[in-house]
Design a protein around this motif. Sequence first.
Motif, PDB file in Angstrom:
ATOM      1  N   VAL A  30      49.960  -6.868  33.740  1.00  0.00           N
ATOM      2  CA  VAL A  30      50.794  -6.044  34.620  1.00  0.00           C
ATOM      3  C   VAL A  30      49.977  -5.603  35.836  1.00  0.00           C
ATOM      4  CG1 VAL A  30      52.136  -3.920  34.787  1.00  0.00           C
ATOM      5  CG2 VAL A  30      52.249  -5.285  32.709  1.00  0.00           C
ATOM      6  N   ALA A  31      48.715  -5.248  35.625  1.00  0.00           N
ATOM      7  CA  ALA A  31      47.863  -4.838  36.747  1.00  0.00           C
ATOM      8  C   ALA A  31      47.656  -5.998  37.714  1.00  0.00           C
ATOM      9  CB  ALA A  31      46.524  -4.321  36.230  1.00  0.00           C
ATOM     10  N   ARG A  32      47.447  -7.210  37.205  1.00  0.00           N
ATOM     11  CA  ARG A  32      47.306  -8.384  38.081  1.00  0.00           C
ATOM     12  C   ARG A  32      48.587  -8.643  38.852  1.00  0.00           C
ATOM     13  NH1 ARG A  32      44.527 -10.620  33.740  1.00  0.00           N
ATOM     14  NH2 ARG A  32      46.392 -11.755  33.103  1.00  0.00           N
ATOM     15  N   PHE A  33      49.737  -8.478  38.197  1.00  0.00           N
ATOM     16  CA  PHE A  33      51.027  -8.663  38.863  1.00  0.00           C
ATOM     17  C   PHE A  33      51.187  -7.660  40.007  1.00  0.00           C
ATOM     18  CE2 PHE A  33      55.432  -7.294  39.330  1.00  0.00           C
ATOM     19  CZ  PHE A  33      56.013  -8.480  39.743  1.00  0.00           C
ATOM     20  N   LEU A  34      50.901  -6.386  39.747  1.00  0.00           N
ATOM     21  CA  LEU A  34      51.026  -5.364  40.782  1.00  0.00           C
ATOM     22  C   LEU A  34      50.076  -5.637  41.951  1.00  0.00           C
ATOM     23  CD1 LEU A  34      51.366  -2.182  38.557  1.00  0.00           C
ATOM     24  CD2 LEU A  34      53.154  -3.260  39.941  1.00  0.00           C
ATOM     25  N   ALA A  35      48.864  -6.080  41.652  1.00  0.00           N
ATOM     26  CA  ALA A  35      47.913  -6.412  42.715  1.00  0.00           C
ATOM     27  C   ALA A  35      48.419  -7.588  43.530  1.00  0.00           C
ATOM     28  CB  ALA A  35      46.544  -6.724  42.116  1.00  0.00           C
ATOM     29  N   GLY A  36      49.033  -8.567  42.869  1.00  0.00           N
ATOM     30  CA  GLY A  36      49.589  -9.719  43.584  1.00  0.00           C
ATOM     31  C   GLY A  36      50.747  -9.331  44.481  1.00  0.00           C
ATOM     32  N   VAL A  37      51.618  -8.433  44.003  1.00  0.00           N
ATOM     33  CA  VAL A  37      52.731  -7.946  44.820  1.00  0.00           C
ATOM     34  C   VAL A  37      52.194  -7.211  46.040  1.00  0.00           C
ATOM     35  CG1 VAL A  37      54.646  -6.310  44.876  1.00  0.00           C
ATOM     36  CG2 VAL A  37      54.381  -7.841  42.929  1.00  0.00           C
ATOM     37  N   PHE A  38      51.173  -6.388  45.847  1.00  0.00           N
ATOM     38  CA  PHE A  38      50.573  -5.666  46.963  1.00  0.00           C
ATOM     39  C   PHE A  38      49.965  -6.638  47.970  1.00  0.00           C
ATOM     40  CE2 PHE A  38      46.887  -3.737  48.985  1.00  0.00           C
ATOM     41  CZ  PHE A  38      47.479  -2.641  49.595  1.00  0.00           C
ATOM     42  N   ASP A  39      49.220  -7.636  47.477  1.00  0.00           N
ATOM     43  CA  ASP A  39      48.601  -8.619  48.372  1.00  0.00           C
ATOM     44  C   ASP A  39      49.658  -9.377  49.165  1.00  0.00           C
ATOM     45  OD1 ASP A  39      46.092  -7.898  47.483  1.00  0.00           O
ATOM     46  OD2 ASP A  39      45.932  -9.566  46.057  1.00  0.00           O
ATOM     47  N   HIS A  40      50.733  -9.761  48.497  1.00  0.00           N
ATOM     48  CA  HIS A  40      51.804 -10.503  49.164  1.00  0.00           C
ATOM     49  C   HIS A  40      52.464  -9.650  50.246  1.00  0.00           C
ATOM     50  CE1 HIS A  40      55.046 -13.368  49.704  1.00  0.00           C
ATOM     51  NE2 HIS A  40      55.895 -12.369  49.588  1.00  0.00           N
ATOM     52  N   ALA A  41      52.726  -8.397  49.954  1.00  0.00           N
ATOM     53  CA  ALA A  41      53.361  -7.512  50.933  1.00  0.00           C
ATOM     54  C   ALA A  41      52.436  -7.257  52.121  1.00  0.00           C
ATOM     55  CB  ALA A  41      53.740  -6.187  50.272  1.00  0.00           C
ATOM     56  N   ARG A  42      51.158  -7.170  51.861  1.00  0.00           N
ATOM     57  CA  ARG A  42      50.202  -6.909  52.946  1.00  0.00           C
ATOM     58  C   ARG A  42      50.064  -8.123  53.861  1.00  0.00           C
ATOM     59  NH1 ARG A  42      44.308  -5.897  51.145  1.00  0.00           N
ATOM     60  NH2 ARG A  42      44.570  -8.098  50.777  1.00  0.00           N
ATOM     61  N   GLU A  43      50.168  -9.332  53.296  1.00  0.00           N
ATOM     62  CA  GLU A  43      50.015 -10.549  54.087  1.00  0.00           C
ATOM     63  C   GLU A  43      51.292 -10.958  54.804  1.00  0.00           C
ATOM     64  OE1 GLU A  43      48.601 -13.401  51.318  1.00  0.00           O
ATOM     65  OE2 GLU A  43      46.649 -12.440  51.104  1.00  0.00           O
ATOM     66  N   ALA A  44      52.436 -10.451  54.362  1.00  0.00           N
ATOM     67  CA  ALA A  44      53.705 -10.827  54.981  1.00  0.00           C
ATOM     68  C   ALA A  44      53.788 -10.246  56.388  1.00  0.00           C
ATOM     69  CB  ALA A  44      54.875 -10.323  54.134  1.00  0.00           C
ATOM     70  N   PRO A  45      54.345 -11.022  57.308  1.00  0.00           N
ATOM     71  CA  PRO A  45      54.491 -10.472  58.660  1.00  0.00           C
ATOM     72  C   PRO A  45      55.468  -9.305  58.661  1.00  0.00           C
ATOM     73  CG  PRO A  45      55.652 -12.552  58.468  1.00  0.00           C
ATOM     74  CD  PRO A  45      54.896 -12.340  57.187  1.00  0.00           C
ATOM     75  N   SER A  46      55.134  -8.294  59.408  1.00  0.00           N
ATOM     76  CA  SER A  46      56.016  -7.139  59.467  1.00  0.00           C
ATOM     77  C   SER A  46      56.856  -7.218  60.730  1.00  0.00           C
ATOM     78  CB  SER A  46      55.219  -5.835  59.445  1.00  0.00           C
ATOM     79  OG  SER A  46      54.392  -5.774  60.580  1.00  0.00           O
ATOM     80  N   ARG A  47      58.075  -6.799  60.617  1.00  0.00           N
ATOM     81  CA  ARG A  47      58.959  -6.768  61.768  1.00  0.00           C
ATOM     82  C   ARG A  47      58.741  -5.462  62.500  1.00  0.00           C
ATOM     83  NH1 ARG A  47      64.729  -8.927  59.441  1.00  0.00           N
ATOM     84  NH2 ARG A  47      63.963 -10.947  58.772  1.00  0.00           N
ATOM     85  N   SER A  48      58.607  -5.559  63.780  1.00  0.00           N
ATOM     86  CA  SER A  48      58.454  -4.345  64.566  1.00  0.00           C
ATOM     87  C   SER A  48      59.471  -4.368  65.696  1.00  0.00           C
ATOM     88  CB  SER A  48      57.041  -4.220  65.123  1.00  0.00           C
ATOM     89  OG  SER A  48      56.790  -5.296  65.996  1.00  0.00           O
ATOM     90  N   VAL A  49      59.947  -3.209  66.002  1.00  0.00           N
ATOM     91  CA  VAL A  49      60.926  -3.077  67.073  1.00  0.00           C
ATOM     92  C   VAL A  49      60.212  -2.476  68.262  1.00  0.00           C
ATOM     93  CG1 VAL A  49      63.078  -1.991  67.773  1.00  0.00           C
ATOM     94  CG2 VAL A  49      62.772  -2.745  65.412  1.00  0.00           C
ATOM     95  N   SER A  50      60.275  -3.180  69.364  1.00  0.00           N
ATOM     96  CA  SER A  50      59.607  -2.699  70.561  1.00  0.00           C
ATOM     97  C   SER A  50      60.634  -2.127  71.521  1.00  0.00           C
ATOM     98  CB  SER A  50      58.856  -3.846  71.227  1.00  0.00           C
ATOM     99  OG  SER A  50      58.300  -3.406  72.442  1.00  0.00           O
ATOM    100  N   THR A  51      60.337  -0.950  72.023  1.00  0.00           N
ATOM    101  CA  THR A  51      61.214  -0.349  73.026  1.00  0.00           C
ATOM    102  C   THR A  51      60.650  -0.549  74.419  1.00  0.00           C
ATOM    103  OG1 THR A  51      60.107   1.770  72.757  1.00  0.00           O
ATOM    104  CG2 THR A  51      62.073   1.375  71.420  1.00  0.00           C
ATOM    105  N   HIS A  52      59.502  -1.207  74.483  1.00  0.00           N
ATOM    106  CA  HIS A  52      58.859  -1.466  75.765  1.00  0.00           C
ATOM    107  C   HIS A  52      59.515  -2.685  76.410  1.00  0.00           C
ATOM    108  CE1 HIS A  52      55.771  -1.680  78.810  1.00  0.00           C
ATOM    109  NE2 HIS A  52      55.600  -2.953  78.511  1.00  0.00           N
TER     110      HIS A  52
END
Length: 59
Positions: A30-52
């Motif tokens: 379970v700890a390895r699974f949670l670490a993998g989910v965290f790693d995947h979320a950190r590596e995924a591109p994040s969407r950002s909204v620019s008002t500039h």
Amino acid sequence: MIVYDRSVALIPDDRYERLDHGLLIEHPGVARFLAGVFDHAREAPSRSVSTHRTPGPRR
């Protein structure tokens, strides 16, 4: 969430705004699974909204 050596995870419980409560997960799978989910979320591109607004070409 804190994962130590991918074998133990600590998930804090902030419902009571105290730092001395949490869920300790000592199952390595379970700890390895949670670490993998965290790693995947950190590596995924994040969407950002620019008002500039970028200025267009001058005419």
